[in-house]
Scaffold this motif. Structure first.
Motif, PDB file in Angstrom:
ATOM      1  N   GLU A 192       0.840  -1.204   0.000  1.00  0.00           N
ATOM      2  CA  GLU A 192       0.000   0.000   0.000  1.00  0.00           C
ATOM      3  C   GLU A 192       0.872   1.250   0.000  1.00  0.00           C
ATOM      4  OE1 GLU A 192      -2.666  -0.158   3.284  1.00  0.00           O
ATOM      5  OE2 GLU A 192      -3.798  -1.897   2.519  1.00  0.00           O
ATOM      6  N   LYS A 193       2.069   1.105   0.557  1.00  0.00           N
ATOM      7  CA  LYS A 193       2.955   2.256   0.723  1.00  0.00           C
ATOM      8  C   LYS A 193       3.849   2.495  -0.493  1.00  0.00           C
ATOM      9  CE  LYS A 193       3.187   1.156   5.654  1.00  0.00           C
ATOM     10  NZ  LYS A 193       4.076   0.689   6.753  1.00  0.00           N
ATOM     11  N   GLY A 194       4.121   1.451  -1.261  1.00  0.00           N
ATOM     12  CA  GLY A 194       5.067   1.562  -2.362  1.00  0.00           C
ATOM     13  C   GLY A 194       4.428   1.981  -3.667  1.00  0.00           C
ATOM     14  N   THR A 217      18.881   3.799  -7.564  1.00  0.00           N
ATOM     15  CA  THR A 217      18.957   3.986  -6.108  1.00  0.00           C
ATOM     16  C   THR A 217      20.385   4.069  -5.573  1.00  0.00           C
ATOM     17  OG1 THR A 217      18.859   1.585  -5.750  1.00  0.00           O
ATOM     18  CG2 THR A 217      16.768   2.789  -5.716  1.00  0.00           C
ATOM     19  N   LEU A 218      21.380   3.632  -6.340  1.00  0.00           N
ATOM     20  CA  LEU A 218      22.749   3.529  -5.840  1.00  0.00           C
ATOM     21  C   LEU A 218      23.689   4.470  -6.582  1.00  0.00           C
ATOM     22  CD1 LEU A 218      23.002  -0.374  -5.579  1.00  0.00           C
ATOM     23  CD2 LEU A 218      22.249   1.239  -3.818  1.00  0.00           C
ATOM     24  N   ASN A 219      24.921   4.568  -6.082  1.00  0.00           N
ATOM     25  CA  ASN A 219      25.981   5.341  -6.717  1.00  0.00           C
ATOM     26  C   ASN A 219      27.083   4.407  -7.187  1.00  0.00           C
ATOM     27  OD1 ASN A 219      24.917   8.030  -6.179  1.00  0.00           O
ATOM     28  ND2 ASN A 219      25.394   7.617  -4.029  1.00  0.00           N
ATOM     29  N   ILE A 220      27.792   4.812  -8.198  1.00  0.00           N
ATOM     30  CA  ILE A 220      28.920   4.022  -8.686  1.00  0.00           C
ATOM     31  C   ILE A 220      29.892   3.755  -7.538  1.00  0.00           C
ATOM     32  CG2 ILE A 220      30.962   4.072 -10.182  1.00  0.00           C
ATOM     33  CD1 ILE A 220      29.263   5.601 -12.231  1.00  0.00           C
ATOM     34  N   GLY A 221      30.307   2.509  -7.395  1.00  0.00           N
ATOM     35  CA  GLY A 221      31.239   2.129  -6.341  1.00  0.00           C
ATOM     36  C   GLY A 221      30.587   1.655  -5.069  1.00  0.00           C
ATOM     37  N   ASP A 222      29.257   1.817  -4.941  1.00  0.00           N
ATOM     38  CA  ASP A 222      28.575   1.330  -3.746  1.00  0.00           C
ATOM     39  C   ASP A 222      28.724  -0.180  -3.619  1.00  0.00           C
ATOM     40  OD1 ASP A 222      27.697   3.778  -2.892  1.00  0.00           O
ATOM     41  OD2 ASP A 222      25.612   3.530  -3.546  1.00  0.00           O
ATOM     42  N   SER A 223      28.761  -0.652  -2.382  1.00  0.00           N
ATOM     43  CA  SER A 223      28.849  -2.094  -2.128  1.00  0.00           C
ATOM     44  C   SER A 223      27.455  -2.710  -2.104  1.00  0.00           C
ATOM     45  CB  SER A 223      29.557  -2.362  -0.803  1.00  0.00           C
ATOM     46  OG  SER A 223      30.921  -1.996  -0.889  1.00  0.00           O
ATOM     47  N   VAL A 224      27.372  -3.893  -2.716  1.00  0.00           N
ATOM     48  CA  VAL A 224      26.115  -4.643  -2.818  1.00  0.00           C
ATOM     49  C   VAL A 224      26.407  -6.065  -2.367  1.00  0.00           C
ATOM     50  CG1 VAL A 224      24.363  -5.498  -4.404  1.00  0.00           C
ATOM     51  CG2 VAL A 224      25.297  -3.213  -4.722  1.00  0.00           C
ATOM     52  N   LEU A 256      19.193  -1.244   1.535  1.00  0.00           N
ATOM     53  CA  LEU A 256      17.965  -1.570   0.823  1.00  0.00           C
ATOM     54  C   LEU A 256      17.879  -3.076   0.620  1.00  0.00           C
ATOM     55  CD1 LEU A 256      18.171   1.163  -1.976  1.00  0.00           C
ATOM     56  CD2 LEU A 256      16.602   1.184  -0.027  1.00  0.00           C
ATOM     57  N   LEU A 257      16.692  -3.641   0.795  1.00  0.00           N
ATOM     58  CA  LEU A 257      16.477  -5.066   0.525  1.00  0.00           C
ATOM     59  C   LEU A 257      15.832  -5.200  -0.851  1.00  0.00           C
ATOM     60  CD1 LEU A 257      16.459  -8.053   1.292  1.00  0.00           C
ATOM     61  CD2 LEU A 257      14.285  -7.662   2.503  1.00  0.00           C
ATOM     62  N   SER A 274       9.656   0.653  -2.606  1.00  0.00           N
ATOM     63  CA  SER A 274       9.191   1.196  -1.335  1.00  0.00           C
ATOM     64  C   SER A 274       9.491   2.693  -1.278  1.00  0.00           C
ATOM     65  CB  SER A 274       9.883   0.496  -0.168  1.00  0.00           C
ATOM     66  OG  SER A 274      11.249   0.911  -0.095  1.00  0.00           O
ATOM     67  N   GLN A 275       8.912   3.371  -0.293  1.00  0.00           N
ATOM     68  CA  GLN A 275       9.210   4.797  -0.141  1.00  0.00           C
ATOM     69  C   GLN A 275      10.684   4.999   0.189  1.00  0.00           C
ATOM     70  OE1 GLN A 275       7.019   7.368  -0.828  1.00  0.00           O
ATOM     71  NE2 GLN A 275       8.951   8.498  -0.748  1.00  0.00           N
ATOM     72  N   LYS A 276      11.260   4.072   0.935  1.00  0.00           N
ATOM     73  CA  LYS A 276      12.689   4.153   1.261  1.00  0.00           C
ATOM     74  C   LYS A 276      13.531   4.107  -0.013  1.00  0.00           C
ATOM     75  CE  LYS A 276      16.297   1.687   3.862  1.00  0.00           C
ATOM     76  NZ  LYS A 276      16.560   0.534   4.772  1.00  0.00           N
ATOM     77  N   ALA A 277      13.168   3.227  -0.941  1.00  0.00           N
ATOM     78  CA  ALA A 277      13.896   3.133  -2.213  1.00  0.00           C
ATOM     79  C   ALA A 277      13.688   4.393  -3.044  1.00  0.00           C
ATOM     80  CB  ALA A 277      13.444   1.898  -2.981  1.00  0.00           C
ATOM     81  N   ILE A 278      12.469   4.909  -3.030  1.00  0.00           N
ATOM     82  CA  ILE A 278      12.179   6.144  -3.779  1.00  0.00           C
ATOM     83  C   ILE A 278      12.998   7.304  -3.208  1.00  0.00           C
ATOM     84  CG2 ILE A 278      10.376   7.839  -4.285  1.00  0.00           C
ATOM     85  CD1 ILE A 278       8.405   5.400  -4.342  1.00  0.00           C
ATOM     86  N   ASP A 279      13.114   7.364  -1.883  1.00  0.00           N
ATOM     87  CA  ASP A 279      13.923   8.413  -1.252  1.00  0.00           C
ATOM     88  C   ASP A 279      15.399   8.265  -1.627  1.00  0.00           C
ATOM     89  OD1 ASP A 279      11.626   9.382  -0.069  1.00  0.00           O
ATOM     90  OD2 ASP A 279      12.019   8.422   1.882  1.00  0.00           O
ATOM     91  N   ALA A 280      15.858   7.012  -1.746  1.00  0.00           N
ATOM     92  CA  ALA A 280      17.263   6.771  -2.098  1.00  0.00           C
ATOM     93  C   ALA A 280      17.600   7.292  -3.488  1.00  0.00           C
ATOM     94  CB  ALA A 280      17.574   5.278  -2.003  1.00  0.00           C
ATOM     95  N   MET A 281      16.613   7.402  -4.356  1.00  0.00           N
ATOM     96  CA  MET A 281      16.862   7.911  -5.707  1.00  0.00           C
ATOM     97  C   MET A 281      17.336   9.357  -5.690  1.00  0.00           C
ATOM     98  SD  MET A 281      13.976   6.148  -8.156  1.00  0.00           S
ATOM     99  CE  MET A 281      12.565   6.955  -7.425  1.00  0.00           C
TER     100      MET A 281
END
Length: 407
Positions: free
Chosen positions: A68-70, A90-97, A181-182, A225-232
């Motif tokens: 409902e939130k996403g 959602t990520l930047n170049i060099g981020d760890s995954v 982020l999951l 999710s809203q968290k992922a949208i905020d990460a953008m």
């Protein structure tokens, strides 16, 4: 005339009477009602009625992944395109995954991370097992500075017929209070068995049209999710075609940034209506029941093994059957196709030639799966694999009779 002549020869080569039996783990069978919806005249994708199609469709897709939130967006792509969209937006170049590799598709997702210039921390697991929560805990507990920005998990590994516990991975993140982020690959699980985006705290879920959604390939589905949208907002990764922010903004107007496959969206409307009419929990129960009957055929009837090492890993959308030592799965698949008009899934990478796969997802019932089981039996016998003819059908039928639908 020359082209027509060779086409005629080709048709003679491939023509077989009766239905084609498609039991790969995607693309899955497309219901007649969905086919009819897709088979419509071309239309202007900017016409005033398009928002009446797209906006409700994305809202109803939220009911399939249970958020409902996403927000949900789609891309004219396969699920692989949405892997890329989720990472780049959602990520930047060099981020760890961080992710576990335990089959062809979990491996390819991490390979993509490396190629897109992320630092892919790969946990190698035995093929036939799934995402190990202990491995995630070990790696995340070492990440005191929270350099790991995304955690990947493949809910259903199509290559090996293995299901992973997304809830257990979420618990690891919560127990360690880790902010990553999951991200979940739900390509061969969404709309087939249980997935709860909000309840499980999933930030990005990737799926595709050609599996549980009962459509042809061509639509990648992405839940955010809203968290992922905020990460953008803090991502500086250059995006264009797979820019999720652009897609969200345009979809909110009822249109898309570029030409959408409107025919597939017409089919998707009918497919989602069918799933919601059946009821999601009933869809999950149906898949489990049909999958369990197939497993009874493999284990009890044929006396063979699954690639999945333990029942906790058993997938409800695809079974990977290990052929006996010294046998080759490749001619089994070829015989099934050429002789019985039956498409079985091939073994991939580490399990090539060692397994064949029966997909049991999407629009199907007991008698449809019976054709896959019977055809596989004959194809195995034709290639020297000694099983008792009829044993698989008998075991599956007994399970289905003892466990009727709706009980």
């Amino acid at each position: 005339l020359i082209v027509a002549y060779y086409m005629k020869l080709k048709l003679k080569e491939i023509h077989m009477s009766g239905n084609h039996h498609l039991y790969v783990p995607g693309p899955s069978n497309v219901p007649a009602a969905v086919q009819q919806a897709i088979h419509c005249p071309m239309e202007d994708h900017r016409n005033p009625t398009i928002p009446e199609l797209i906006s409700p469709l994305m809202e109803d897709m939220k009911k399939i992944i249970l958020t409902e939130k996403g927000k949900v967006v789609f891309f004219p792509s396969s699920g692989t395109g949405c892997w890329e969209a989720a990472l780049q937006s959602t990520l930047n170049i060099g981020d760890s995954v961080l992710g576990a590799s335990f089959g062809q598709f979990s491996m390819l997702w991490l390979d993509m991370c490396q190629r897109l210039q992320f630092n892919a921390i790969t946990m190698e697991e035995e093929w036939g097992t799934g995402a190990n929560p202990e491995s995630y805990h070990r790696e995340l507990s070492k990440d005191k500075d929270h350099k790991i920005k995304a955690v990947l998990v493949c809910q259903n590994e199509t290559a090996t017929g293995v299901r992973s516990d997304v809830v257990a991975i979420r618990k690891v993140l919560d127990d360690l209070n880790h902010p990553a982020l999951l991200m979940v690959d739900g390509v061969s699980s969404v709309a087939s068995y249980e997935f709860r985006m909000d309840d499980w705290g999933v930030d990005c879920v990737v799926s595709g049209s050609q599996k549980g959604l009962m459509l042809p390939a061509g639509l990648g589905i992405l839940g955010m999710s809203q968290k992922a949208i905020d990460a953008m907002e803090s991502s500086d990764y250059p995006t264009c075609y797979f820019d999720v922010k652009d897609m969200i903004a345009k979809i909110e107007t009822g249109y898309t940034p570029y030409t959408p496959p409107v025919n597939l969206l017409r089919g998707m409307r009918v497919a989602i209506d069918m799933l919601l009419a059946e009821g999601l929990e009933n869809v999950w129960k149906r898949h489990h029941r049909l999958a369990e009957g197939t497993r009874r055929a493999i284990l009890d009837g044929w006396g063979l093994k699954l690639c999945a090492k333990e029942p906790k890993w058993h997938s409800d959308t695809v079974s990977a059957i290990v052929v006996p030592e010294g046998a080759d799965a490749v001619p089994v698949i070829s015989t099934a196709f050429k002789t019985y008009n039956l498409a079985l899934g091939a073994g991939l990478a580490k399990v090539a030639g060692k397994v064949f796969r029966i997909g049991h997802l999407g629009d199907l019932n007991e008698l449809m799966l019976a054709s896959a089981i019977a055809g596989a039996e004959m194809a195995m016998m034709s290639n020297g694999i000694k099983i008792e003819l009829g044993s698989g059908i008998a075991a599956a039928s007994k399970y289905w009779l003892d466990n009727p639908a709706g009980k």
